[in-house]
Scaffold this motif. Sequence first.
Motif, short mmCIF file in Angstrom:
data_model
loop_
_atom_site.label_atom_id
_atom_site.label_comp_id
_atom_site.label_asym_id
_atom_site.label_seq_id
_atom_site.Cartn_x
_atom_site.Cartn_y
_atom_site.Cartn_z
N PHE A 107 45.37 43.95 65.26
CA PHE A 107 45.60 45.28 64.70
C PHE A 107 47.09 45.62 64.58
O PHE A 107 47.50 46.34 63.68
N GLY A 108 47.91 45.08 65.49
CA GLY A 108 49.36 45.29 65.40
C GLY A 108 49.94 44.63 64.17
O GLY A 108 50.74 45.22 63.43
N VAL A 109 49.54 43.38 63.92
CA VAL A 109 50.01 42.67 62.73
C VAL A 109 49.50 43.37 61.47
O VAL A 109 50.23 43.52 60.49
N ALA A 110 48.25 43.83 61.49
CA ALA A 110 47.70 44.56 60.34
C ALA A 110 48.50 45.82 60.05
O ALA A 110 48.77 46.16 58.89
N MET A 111 48.91 46.52 61.11
CA MET A 111 49.71 47.73 60.93
C MET A 111 51.05 47.40 60.27
O MET A 111 51.47 48.06 59.33
N TYR A 112 51.72 46.38 60.78
CA TYR A 112 53.01 46.00 60.22
C TYR A 112 52.87 45.41 58.81
O TYR A 112 53.79 45.52 58.00
N ALA A 113 51.74 44.77 58.53
CA ALA A 113 51.54 44.13 57.23
C ALA A 113 51.04 45.09 56.17
O ALA A 113 51.04 44.75 54.98
N SER A 114 50.64 46.29 56.56
CA SER A 114 50.08 47.23 55.58
C SER A 114 51.02 47.55 54.42
O SER A 114 50.55 47.74 53.29
N PRO A 115 52.34 47.56 54.59
CA PRO A 115 53.22 47.80 53.44
C PRO A 115 53.29 46.64 52.44
O PRO A 115 53.95 46.75 51.42
N LEU A 116 52.63 45.52 52.73
CA LEU A 116 52.70 44.38 51.81
C LEU A 116 52.18 44.74 50.42
O LEU A 116 52.69 44.23 49.42
N THR A 117 51.20 45.61 50.34
CA THR A 117 50.69 46.01 49.02
C THR A 117 51.77 46.76 48.24
O THR A 117 51.91 46.57 47.03
N ILE A 118 52.53 47.58 48.93
CA ILE A 118 53.62 48.30 48.28
C ILE A 118 54.74 47.32 47.92
O ILE A 118 55.37 47.45 46.87
N MET A 119 54.98 46.33 48.77
CA MET A 119 56.02 45.35 48.47
C MET A 119 55.70 44.61 47.18
O MET A 119 56.58 44.34 46.37
N TRP A 120 54.43 44.30 46.97
CA TRP A 120 54.01 43.65 45.73
C TRP A 120 54.29 44.57 44.54
O TRP A 120 54.75 44.12 43.49
N LYS A 121 54.02 45.86 44.73
CA LYS A 121 54.27 46.83 43.66
C LYS A 121 55.77 46.93 43.37
O LYS A 121 56.17 47.08 42.22
N VAL A 122 56.60 46.87 44.40
CA VAL A 122 58.06 46.92 44.22
C VAL A 122 58.52 45.72 43.39
O VAL A 122 59.31 45.87 42.45
N ILE A 123 58.01 44.54 43.71
CA ILE A 123 58.40 43.34 42.96
C ILE A 123 57.92 43.44 41.51
O ILE A 123 58.66 43.12 40.58
N LYS A 124 56.70 43.92 41.33
CA LYS A 124 56.11 44.01 40.00
C LYS A 124 56.84 45.02 39.11
O LYS A 124 57.13 44.76 37.95
N THR A 125 57.16 46.19 39.68
CA THR A 125 57.80 47.26 38.90
C THR A 125 59.32 47.23 38.98
O THR A 125 59.99 47.97 38.26
#
Length: 184
Positions: free
Chosen positions: A87-105
Motif C-alpha cells: 500500500f505504501g508503494v501504491a500510494m507513492y505510485a499513484s501519480p504515475l497516471t498524471i506523469m503519463w499525462k504530463v509526458i503526453k501533453t
Amino acid sequence: MLWIFYGLPFNHPNSTLVVTINGTGLVLELIYLSIFLIYGKNSHRKKITLFLIIEVVFLGIVAGIDLNVFHTHKSRSTFVGVFCVVFGVAMYASPLTIMWKVIKTKSVEFMPLPLSIAAFSNGCCWTAYALLKFDLAILIANGTGAVLGLIQIVLWLSYYGTTPKKSKTSRAAAADPEVQLQNV
C-alpha cells in the motif's frame, strides 16, 4: 492505519516514531474526512463512507490473522510489513497516471511541484529512518517513494518550460466572482 498497527509493540517493538507520526497523520486525515463528509455531496459521502468501512474491515482481518496465526515479532512484522509495503508503494505510485499525462501533453498543469517535493522529502526522511533502524518494510516502501518523487521532480523540471502559461486576464476573470456569474 496499517503503519500504526505495524509499529505497535506486539508486532514491531521499538517503533514509537512509526506509531506517533502515523497516528498524528491519521488524526489529521480523520479531521479532513470529517469536514469533507459534513460539506460534501451525498453521493460522495456514501462512497467515502463505504471506502472507510472497507478499510477498517480489511485492517480487522489483517489484525485477526496477525494476532492469531503468527506468534513472534519477526513473523508478525513481516506479515503486516508486506501489506504496508504494497500500500505504501501504491500510494507513492499513484501519480504515475498524471506523469503519463504530463509526458503526453508536455504540460505540468496537472502535476503540482510542491506535491512532488513533499513525496520526495517524505520518502527520503523515512528511508533515512529505515536505514538507521534497518527496517526492510519501511525501506522498501519509502525508498521506492523517494525514487518516484525524484522522477516526478525531474519530469516537472523537464516539462515546465513547455507548459502553456495562463494569461493575466484569464486568471483575473477566474478570480472575479462577477465574471464567473456572467459566464454561467
